[in-house]
Structures are given as C-alpha cells and as structure tokens.
Design a protein around this motif. Structure first.
Motif, PDB file in Angstrom:
ATOM      1  N   MET A  54       0.809  -1.208   0.000  1.00 50.98           N
ATOM      2  CA  MET A  54       0.000   0.000   0.000  1.00 50.98           C
ATOM      3  C   MET A  54       0.845   1.261   0.000  1.00 50.98           C
ATOM      4  N   VAL A  55       1.965   1.220   0.696  1.00 49.08           N
ATOM      5  CA  VAL A  55       2.783   2.426   0.798  1.00 49.08           C
ATOM      6  C   VAL A  55       3.809   2.512  -0.326  1.00 49.08           C
ATOM      7  N   LEU A  56       4.036   1.431  -1.056  1.00 49.09           N
ATOM      8  CA  LEU A  56       4.982   1.432  -2.164  1.00 49.09           C
ATOM      9  C   LEU A  56       4.307   1.610  -3.510  1.00 49.09           C
ATOM     10  N   TYR A  57       3.238   0.883  -3.726  1.00 53.26           N
ATOM     11  CA  TYR A  57       2.590   0.786  -5.025  1.00 53.26           C
ATOM     12  C   TYR A  57       1.926   2.094  -5.423  1.00 53.26           C
ATOM     13  N   GLU A  58       2.087   2.459  -6.672  1.00 49.99           N
ATOM     14  CA  GLU A  58       1.403   3.614  -7.247  1.00 49.99           C
ATOM     15  C   GLU A  58       0.844   3.202  -8.595  1.00 49.99           C
ATOM     16  N   ALA A  59      -0.479   3.122  -8.680  1.00 51.17           N
ATOM     17  CA  ALA A  59      -1.131   2.701  -9.915  1.00 51.17           C
ATOM     18  C   ALA A  59      -0.932   3.725 -11.016  1.00 51.17           C
ATOM     19  N   ARG A  60      -1.054   3.263 -12.233  1.00 52.11           N
ATOM     20  CA  ARG A  60      -0.944   4.158 -13.386  1.00 52.11           C
ATOM     21  C   ARG A  60      -2.248   4.892 -13.653  1.00 52.11           C
ATOM     22  N   ARG A  61      -3.298   4.448 -13.040  1.00 56.06           N
ATOM     23  CA  ARG A  61      -4.628   5.017 -13.295  1.00 56.06           C
ATOM     24  C   ARG A  61      -4.822   6.337 -12.563  1.00 56.06           C
ATOM     25  N   GLU A  62      -5.731   7.113 -13.050  1.00 51.98           N
ATOM     26  CA  GLU A  62      -6.162   8.331 -12.378  1.00 51.98           C
ATOM     27  C   GLU A  62      -7.602   8.098 -11.925  1.00 51.98           C
ATOM     28  N   GLY A  63      -8.001   8.755 -10.883  1.00 50.78           N
ATOM     29  CA  GLY A  63      -9.393   8.648 -10.472  1.00 50.78           C
ATOM     30  C   GLY A  63      -9.543   8.225  -9.030  1.00 50.78           C
ATOM     31  N   ASP A  64     -10.801   8.081  -8.621  1.00 48.76           N
ATOM     32  CA  ASP A  64     -11.116   7.794  -7.234  1.00 48.76           C
ATOM     33  C   ASP A  64     -11.479   6.338  -6.970  1.00 48.76           C
ATOM     34  N   GLU A  65     -11.330   5.472  -7.985  1.00 50.06           N
ATOM     35  CA  GLU A  65     -11.665   4.073  -7.766  1.00 50.06           C
ATOM     36  C   GLU A  65     -10.729   3.474  -6.727  1.00 50.06           C
ATOM     37  N   ARG A  66     -11.272   2.592  -5.904  1.00 50.14           N
ATOM     38  CA  ARG A  66     -10.464   1.923  -4.890  1.00 50.14           C
ATOM     39  C   ARG A  66     -10.508   0.434  -5.135  1.00 50.14           C
ATOM     40  N   ALA A  67      -9.358  -0.185  -5.046  1.00 46.58           N
ATOM     41  CA  ALA A  67      -9.262  -1.628  -5.198  1.00 46.58           C
ATOM     42  C   ALA A  67      -9.869  -2.309  -3.976  1.00 46.58           C
ATOM     43  N   SER A  68     -10.342  -3.513  -4.172  1.00 39.80           N
ATOM     44  CA  SER A  68     -10.843  -4.295  -3.045  1.00 39.80           C
ATOM     45  C   SER A  68      -9.668  -4.966  -2.349  1.00 39.80           C
ATOM     46  N   VAL A  69      -9.879  -5.397  -1.121  1.00 41.30           N
ATOM     47  CA  VAL A  69      -8.841  -6.087  -0.361  1.00 41.30           C
ATOM     48  C   VAL A  69      -9.433  -7.362   0.235  1.00 41.30           C
ATOM     49  N   PRO A  70      -8.561  -8.332   0.537  1.00 44.85           N
ATOM     50  CA  PRO A  70      -9.049  -9.553   1.179  1.00 44.85           C
ATOM     51  C   PRO A  70      -9.697  -9.227   2.523  1.00 44.85           C
TER      52      PRO A  70
END
Length: 132
Positions: free
Chosen positions: A1-17
């Motif tokens: 979470m603190v390392l990864y930076e998605a290429r996408r723009e926007g407010d969508e949030r990924a789901s988590v286990p």
C-alpha cells in the motif's frame, strides 16, 4: 500500500481480502489520515494516500498462487498486470520487509513476521531473478 502507485487516475479503490488483511488496511488508512491532517495543519507537503491496487495480487502470490493466475486476477484496477510490473513491485515489497526486519529488535515478533513474509513473497520468478 505504501509502495505501489497505480498508473490510473481517479477515485476508484481496489478491493482487499477480508479478515486480518482488511483490518490492517483499515488501520493503515487511519494512520495515513492522521498523518495527512498533521501535515496539513503544519503547511507541509501531504503524504500520498496508500494505494490498494497491489494488495490482492501480492496477497495471492504470497499464499502460493500461480503467477499467471495472480496477474489475471482482475483485482488490479489498471487491468491485467504485466509480469515485469508485478516482479518490480514485489521486489520492492521484499526490500521493504527486509528493512523492517533489520530495524526491528532481534527477538521481536515483528522481525519474525517480516522475515516470514519475505519468504512467502520471494519465491518462484522473484527468487529466480534475484539470483541471476
């Protein structure tokens, strides 16, 4: 979470286990929100919000799933993740876990947990590429 930076723009949030992972994500987001509020009150640059886009792929990999299945999991908001991107991000996760293990006291549960997580992530193509 603190390392990864998605290429996408926007407010969508990924789901988590669900379960402990979800609880850890919630706790991390809460700490980030408190940190951001403190930064804002002092006029500092704001820390970027943790990105959940790599949580599912690295979780699935660490629990032993096949790389092709992880990459096509559909949990990444950017779509299917290229293998090279996965390896790069996963190596950064292993590196950060190593830093955490080294910073923790030698007899701490945190050190043991970080080392166990390193072993779970540093397998298959990651372990092979780390040697070559």
């Amino acid at each position: 979470m603190v390392l990864y930076e998605a290429r996408r723009e926007g407010d969508e949030r990924a789901s988590v286990p669900r379960g402990q992972i979800s609880d850890a994500v919630d706790a991390t987001i809460k700490i980030w929100a408190e940190l951001e509020a403190d930064e804002a009150s002092r006029g500092l640059d704001l820390t970027r919000e943790p990105d959940l886009g790599f949580v599912w792929p690295v979780y699935r990999w660490a629990r032993g799933e096949d790389l092709a299945k992880v990459l096509a999991s559909g949990h990444n908001l950017d779509g299917e993740m290229p293998a090279g991107d996965f390896v790069r991000w996963a190596r950064q996760v292993v590196d950060l876990l190593g830093q955490i293990a080294e910073a923790a006291s030698s007899s701490s549960q945190l050190r043991e947990t970080a080392r166990a997580a390193m072993g779970a992530v540093n397998r298959g193509v990651l372990a092979y590429n780390a040697v070559s």
